[in-house]
Design a protein around this motif. Structure first.
Motif, PDB file in Angstrom:
ATOM      1  N   VAL A  11      12.896 -10.779 -15.696  1.00 24.38           N
ATOM      2  CA  VAL A  11      12.700  -9.422 -15.186  1.00 24.38           C
ATOM      3  C   VAL A  11      14.030  -8.905 -14.620  1.00 24.38           C
ATOM      4  CG1 VAL A  11      11.413  -7.998 -13.535  1.00 24.38           C
ATOM      5  CG2 VAL A  11      10.295  -9.956 -14.653  1.00 24.38           C
ATOM      6  N   LEU A  19       6.911  -3.463 -12.578  1.00 24.65           N
ATOM      7  CA  LEU A  19       6.321  -4.261 -13.658  1.00 24.65           C
ATOM      8  C   LEU A  19       4.921  -4.713 -13.271  1.00 24.65           C
ATOM      9  CD1 LEU A  19       6.285  -5.874 -16.306  1.00 24.65           C
ATOM     10  CD2 LEU A  19       7.473  -7.713 -15.071  1.00 24.65           C
ATOM     11  N   PHE A  22       2.619  -1.874 -13.770  1.00 24.34           N
ATOM     12  CA  PHE A  22       2.445  -1.665 -15.207  1.00 24.34           C
ATOM     13  C   PHE A  22       1.452  -2.682 -15.776  1.00 24.34           C
ATOM     14  CE2 PHE A  22       3.811  -2.938 -19.495  1.00 24.34           C
ATOM     15  CZ  PHE A  22       3.698  -1.738 -20.177  1.00 24.34           C
ATOM     16  N   LEU A  23       1.634  -3.961 -15.432  1.00 30.42           N
ATOM     17  CA  LEU A  23       0.752  -5.007 -15.950  1.00 30.42           C
ATOM     18  C   LEU A  23      -0.672  -4.833 -15.445  1.00 30.42           C
ATOM     19  CD1 LEU A  23       3.112  -8.106 -15.702  1.00 30.42           C
ATOM     20  CD2 LEU A  23       2.389  -6.912 -17.788  1.00 30.42           C
ATOM     21  N   LYS A  26      -2.173  -2.271 -17.671  1.00 29.95           N
ATOM     22  CA  LYS A  26      -2.289  -2.591 -19.096  1.00 29.95           C
ATOM     23  C   LYS A  26      -3.110  -3.836 -19.417  1.00 29.95           C
ATOM     24  CE  LYS A  26       0.386   0.851 -20.205  1.00 29.95           C
ATOM     25  NZ  LYS A  26      -0.186   2.077 -20.742  1.00 29.95           N
ATOM     26  N   ILE A  41      -0.605 -14.298 -15.934  1.00 29.64           N
ATOM     27  CA  ILE A  41       0.783 -13.959 -15.648  1.00 29.64           C
ATOM     28  C   ILE A  41       1.314 -14.955 -14.625  1.00 29.64           C
ATOM     29  CG2 ILE A  41       2.365 -12.180 -14.800  1.00 29.64           C
ATOM     30  CD1 ILE A  41       0.828 -11.370 -17.363  1.00 29.64           C
ATOM     31  N   ILE A  52       4.003 -14.941 -19.672  1.00 33.62           N
ATOM     32  CA  ILE A  52       2.662 -14.473 -20.004  1.00 33.62           C
ATOM     33  C   ILE A  52       2.042 -15.582 -20.846  1.00 33.62           C
ATOM     34  CG2 ILE A  52       1.272 -12.693 -21.106  1.00 33.62           C
ATOM     35  CD1 ILE A  52       3.622 -10.748 -20.638  1.00 33.62           C
ATOM     36  N   VAL A  74       3.665   0.614 -26.058  1.00 33.07           N
ATOM     37  CA  VAL A  74       3.503  -0.256 -24.895  1.00 33.07           C
ATOM     38  C   VAL A  74       4.550  -1.372 -24.903  1.00 33.07           C
ATOM     39  CG1 VAL A  74       1.943  -1.891 -23.747  1.00 33.07           C
ATOM     40  CG2 VAL A  74       1.087   0.321 -24.539  1.00 33.07           C
ATOM     41  N   MET A  75       4.872  -1.901 -26.081  1.00 35.91           N
ATOM     42  CA  MET A  75       5.884  -2.957 -26.148  1.00 35.91           C
ATOM     43  C   MET A  75       7.232  -2.434 -25.657  1.00 35.91           C
ATOM     44  SD  MET A  75       6.794  -6.059 -26.738  1.00 35.91           S
ATOM     45  CE  MET A  75       5.758  -6.954 -27.874  1.00 35.91           C
ATOM     46  N   GLN A  77       7.745  -0.064 -23.539  1.00 37.21           N
ATOM     47  CA  GLN A  77       7.633   0.062 -22.082  1.00 37.21           C
ATOM     48  C   GLN A  77       7.801  -1.297 -21.409  1.00 37.21           C
ATOM     49  OE1 GLN A  77       3.727   1.880 -22.028  1.00 37.21           O
ATOM     50  NE2 GLN A  77       4.600   3.815 -21.284  1.00 37.21           N
ATOM     51  N   LEU A  78       7.134  -2.323 -21.934  1.00 39.60           N
ATOM     52  CA  LEU A  78       7.244  -3.664 -21.363  1.00 39.60           C
ATOM     53  C   LEU A  78       8.688  -4.151 -21.403  1.00 39.60           C
ATOM     54  CD1 LEU A  78       5.996  -6.281 -20.237  1.00 39.60           C
ATOM     55  CD2 LEU A  78       5.573  -6.976 -22.606  1.00 39.60           C
ATOM     56  N   PHE A  81      11.423  -3.416 -18.658  1.00 41.10           N
ATOM     57  CA  PHE A  81      11.464  -4.165 -17.402  1.00 41.10           C
ATOM     58  C   PHE A  81      12.260  -5.465 -17.535  1.00 41.10           C
ATOM     59  CE2 PHE A  81       7.412  -1.823 -17.268  1.00 41.10           C
ATOM     60  CZ  PHE A  81       7.544  -1.159 -16.064  1.00 41.10           C
TER      61      PHE A  81
END
Length: 96
Positions: A11, A19, A22-23, A26, A41, A52, A74-75, A77-78, A81
């Motif tokens: 991260v 993050l 966000f998690l 999602k 997580i 993950i 979404v990927m 966005q992930l 971070f």
């Protein structure tokens, strides 16, 4: 037989709190995706390493999920971070 998937990443400094939000937003969609059995997580604060840990019905189910989150953004966005893309590994459970 199910498969286990690990995604290991680092991260970016100062990005863990956003993050985490966000998690939290999602993860229900991940857990509800066809073929998903579990998602956990794990985070090591001193190294900023995030893992993950997922269990899926099959590799094909997981790859369909990856395709879906790649297409819907979404990927991307992930990855914003992270310091680099995740290291993804697939494992089969061995019953000994």
């Amino acid at each position: 037989m199910s498969i286990w998937v690990t995604l290991e990443m680092t991260v970016r400094d100062g990005f863990y709190e956003p993050l985490e939000e966000f998690l939290a937003e999602k993860l229900p969609a991940v857990r509800g995706f066809d073929g998903a059995l579990s998602v956990s997580i794990l985070f090591d604060a001193p190294t900023s390493k995030l893992m993950i840990l997922e269990e899926w019905k099959s590799r094909a189910h997981h790859q369909a999920y990856i395709q879906s989150i790649t297409e819907n953004g979404v990927m991307e966005q992930l990855l914003s971070f992270m310091t680099s893309p995740p290291d993804v590994q697939y494992y089969e459970r061995v019953l000994i």
